[in-house]
Write an enzyme that holds these catalytic residues in place. Structure first.
Site, mmCIF file in Angstrom:
data_model
loop_
_atom_site.group_PDB
_atom_site.id
_atom_site.type_symbol
_atom_site.label_atom_id
_atom_site.label_comp_id
_atom_site.label_asym_id
_atom_site.label_seq_id
_atom_site.Cartn_x
_atom_site.Cartn_y
_atom_site.Cartn_z
ATOM 1 N N LYS A 13 0.820 -1.215 0.000
ATOM 2 C CA LYS A 13 0.000 0.000 0.000
ATOM 3 C C LYS A 13 0.856 1.268 0.000
ATOM 4 C CE LYS A 13 -2.454 -0.597 3.786
ATOM 5 N NZ LYS A 13 -1.957 -1.895 4.255
ATOM 6 N N ARG A 88 -10.206 1.461 7.792
ATOM 7 C CA ARG A 88 -9.915 0.039 7.954
ATOM 8 C C ARG A 88 -11.094 -0.702 8.568
ATOM 9 N NH1 ARG A 88 -4.006 0.740 8.114
ATOM 10 N NH2 ARG A 88 -2.874 -1.177 8.504
ATOM 11 N N ARG A 127 10.934 -7.061 5.541
ATOM 12 C CA ARG A 127 10.828 -5.645 5.181
ATOM 13 C C ARG A 127 11.678 -4.776 6.111
ATOM 14 N NH1 ARG A 127 5.124 -2.441 4.940
ATOM 15 N NH2 ARG A 127 5.056 -2.785 7.196
ATOM 16 N N ARG A 160 10.342 -2.373 11.336
ATOM 17 C CA ARG A 160 9.242 -1.826 12.121
ATOM 18 C C ARG A 160 8.946 -2.737 13.296
ATOM 19 N NH1 ARG A 160 4.262 -0.014 8.367
ATOM 20 N NH2 ARG A 160 3.162 -1.090 10.015
ATOM 21 N N ARG A 171 -1.935 -9.016 12.880
ATOM 22 C CA ARG A 171 -2.443 -7.970 11.971
ATOM 23 C C ARG A 171 -3.281 -8.589 10.852
ATOM 24 N NH1 ARG A 171 3.067 -5.358 10.594
ATOM 25 N NH2 ARG A 171 1.937 -4.021 9.138
#
Ligand code: AMP
Length: 217
Positions: A13, A88, A127, A160, A171
């Protein structure tokens, strides 16, 4: 144009929002980035937000909507915006619709990125984000030229706090429970454009552009 970008964590995103927003000359507004900025200020509000984000849970709807709509009222978003990661939940979508109605505007389209869970876990656990400019890389799929440094601005690359496997799985569960119902909500309002998020960044960008062109012609 006023566009919403929805997708599971790790679907790309943030990366796609930057590309598309650049093309459309509108700001990309990420609720996650707004929260990370507040958290890094160390305010009481930031501490409250952090409790939710670090557990992989959603920040409460009313608080989230207040923070995002405040940003939408800044001058650069007057001519349009691309919302990344907001709304969301159905409740957030209702609150956003109300806020837009008060401003006498509507959304033009909602793009929903789609990616299988196993690919998401692989993408997110590798990531790394640039602390300075927010660009994302992957330790295996798109490694930086200099280890630990952003190719764009040489900022430090960090993981992160919510990209650990345990939090990623939480999540994903939260996405299935709270965000998937939102897809139907927008489909019912004839705004939803589903886009396959598999493949390289330019391929996905092209699919998004084609989907948008089909409805804005
Ligand atoms: P993101 O950068 O979009 O992956 O968001 C990081 C985290 O911020 C999420 O896992 C949530 O904890 C929180 N967050 C971001 N956007 C929202 C939202 N629209 N509603 C509630 N929580 C959010």
């Amino acid at each position: 144009m006023r566009i919403v970008l929805i997708g599971p964590p790790g679907a790309g995103k943030g990366t796609q929002a930057r590309v598309l927003a650049g093309r459309l000359s509108v700001p990309a507004i990420s609720s996650g980035d707004l929260f990370r900025a507040e958290t890094s200020r160390g305010s009481a509000l930031g501490e409250l937000i952090k409790r939710h984000t670090e557990a992989g849970e959603l920040v409460p709807d009313e608080l989230t909507t207040t923070i995002v709509t405040r940003r939408l009222h800044e001058p650069d978003a007057g001519g349009g915006f691309l919302l990344d990661g907001f709304p969301r939940t159905v409740r957030q979508a209702e609150l956003l619709a109300q806020a837009l109605e008060e401003d006498k505007t509507v959304l033009d389209a909602v793009i929903a990125l789609d990616l299988p869970d196993d690919e998401i876990v692989q993408r997110l656990t590798g990531r790394r984000m640039c602390q300075a400019c927010g660009m994302a890389v992957h330790t295996v799929f798109s490694p930086p030229r200099v280890p630990g440094r952003c190719d764009g601005c040489a900022g430090a690359l960090v993981r992160r706090a919510d990209d650990t496997e345990e939090t990623v799985l939480r999540r994903l569960a939260v996405y299935a429970e709270q965000t998937v119902p939102l897809l139907r909500w927008y489909a019912d309002r004839e705004l939803l454009l589903p886009v396959d998020a598999k493949g390289a960044v330019p391929e996905v960008s092209d699919r998004m552009r084609a989907a948008l062109a089909a409805v804005t012609r």
